[in-house]
Design an enzyme around this catalytic site. Sequence first.
Site, PDB file in Angstrom:
ATOM      1  CE  LYS A 187       1.972   0.755  -1.396  1.00 28.56           C
ATOM      2  NZ  LYS A 187       1.001   1.375  -2.299  1.00 28.56           N
ATOM      3  N   GLY A 195     -12.392   3.420  -0.060  1.00 32.56           N
ATOM      4  CA  GLY A 195     -12.468   4.092  -1.355  1.00 32.56           C
ATOM      5  C   GLY A 195     -13.704   4.977  -1.448  1.00 32.56           C
ATOM      6  CB  ALA A 253      -0.493   8.613  -4.285  1.00 35.13           C
ATOM      7  CB  ALA A 254      -6.344   7.663  -3.280  1.00 30.90           C
ATOM      8  N   GLY A 255      -4.517   6.523  -1.017  1.00 29.66           N
ATOM      9  CA  GLY A 255      -4.328   6.036   0.357  1.00 29.66           C
ATOM     10  C   GLY A 255      -3.166   6.748   1.039  1.00 29.66           C
ATOM     11  CG  ASP A 256       0.698   6.356  -0.557  1.00 25.47           C
ATOM     12  OD1 ASP A 256       0.558   5.434   0.259  1.00 25.47           O
ATOM     13  OD2 ASP A 256       1.198   6.204  -1.693  1.00 25.47           O
TER      14      ASP A 256
HETATM   15  O1  RIB Z   1       0.813   3.990  -3.190  1.00 26.84           O
HETATM   16  C1  RIB Z   1       1.234   4.386  -4.467  1.00 26.84           C
HETATM   17  C2  RIB Z   1       2.690   4.106  -4.665  1.00 26.84           C
HETATM   18  O2  RIB Z   1       2.896   2.723  -4.649  1.00 26.84           O
HETATM   19  C3  RIB Z   1       3.238   4.582  -5.984  1.00 26.84           C
HETATM   20  O3  RIB Z   1       3.673   5.911  -5.962  1.00 26.84           O
HETATM   21  C4  RIB Z   1       4.325   3.576  -6.287  1.00 26.84           C
HETATM   22  O4  RIB Z   1       5.604   4.102  -6.239  1.00 26.84           O
HETATM   23  C5  RIB Z   1       4.124   2.451  -5.290  1.00 26.84           C
HETATM   24  O5  RIB Z   1       5.079   2.476  -4.311  1.00 26.84           O
END
Ligand code: RIB
Length: 310
Positions: A41, A223, A250-253
């Site tokens: 994240k 979402g 990783a959409a949230g990231d």
């Molecule tokens: O938010 C997605 C991430 O959560 C992934 O890339 C994984 O590594 C976990 O940490």
Amino acid sequence: MKNKIVVVGSSNIDLIMKMDRLPEKGETVIDGKFMQVYGGKGANQAVAAARAGGNVAFVSCVGEDAATPQMIHNYQKDGIDTRFVFHEKEVASGHALIMIDRQGENIISVAPEANALLLPEKIDQAAPVFDDAALMLLQFEIPEETIKYAIDLANRKNIPVMWNVAPAKPFDFSYISKTSILVLNEVEAGFLAGIPVSNAADAEHAASILVKRGVEKVIVTLGSKGVLAAVRTETVFVSAFQVEAVDTTAAGDTFCGAFAVGVTEGKPLKEALRFASAASAISVTRMGAQPSVPTRPEIDNFLHQNIVFE
Ligand code: RIB
């Protein structure tokens, strides 16, 4: 003017299986497609902020795997300051096992490994990076003591803290009020506010509870239902862009990294939310965590092609 975004968080190697449907307990599902990509994240958010045009420094811990040097090289290719990505001996880098179904929904299991060694003393060693910080961005894949230490340091230095409390787990809730911006999904918002959250009305209620506890801005991502932001005086809602999802990892990231850029660029709240939603929408149309994160020209182009008239 200071514009540096300091991301303090995890780096992972993601082992991904994309399959038609996720297995039940005790079941084996075959015909999956395998990919190994970079994730975590913290790293995903650093990459998302850098590709969205941010000036980014990353504080993290990695281990000794064969794939780790390429991970650091990739951060540098994205223009991220990696001086304080610490290399730990005799430990693996963090790993995540991710299974993704046909609709792009996932289940994830994480082994923190080197991420567990990102302890408060590392924040002290990384101190110079905070001197020209405009924002500190955190998640919750590193030890709680480090999160608290970093928040206290940022508070002392008047650096606003943006915290994506993901994954949500019990912690010292007094730290909520030391945070300027909380970014939460429905589950995390429900957990922090102590109420169930399953729609925009619940999200607004949860956000208002957290604003009353002293957070300046609470963002709840819903979402495909959109995103809601609450500040003391108003609530803003932005609809999601409609796209075909292949992988929501990783959409949230991606949202957090791009939103951090919107904030440090001084974008008005609604514009920053739309900018981050566009970045996130693009990311779900692609496989993998960091490979799915869009660049600034891609985000600008997407927004140009999806103009919203109000
Ligand atoms: O938010 C997605 C991430 O959560 C992934 O890339 C994984 O590594 C976990 O940490």
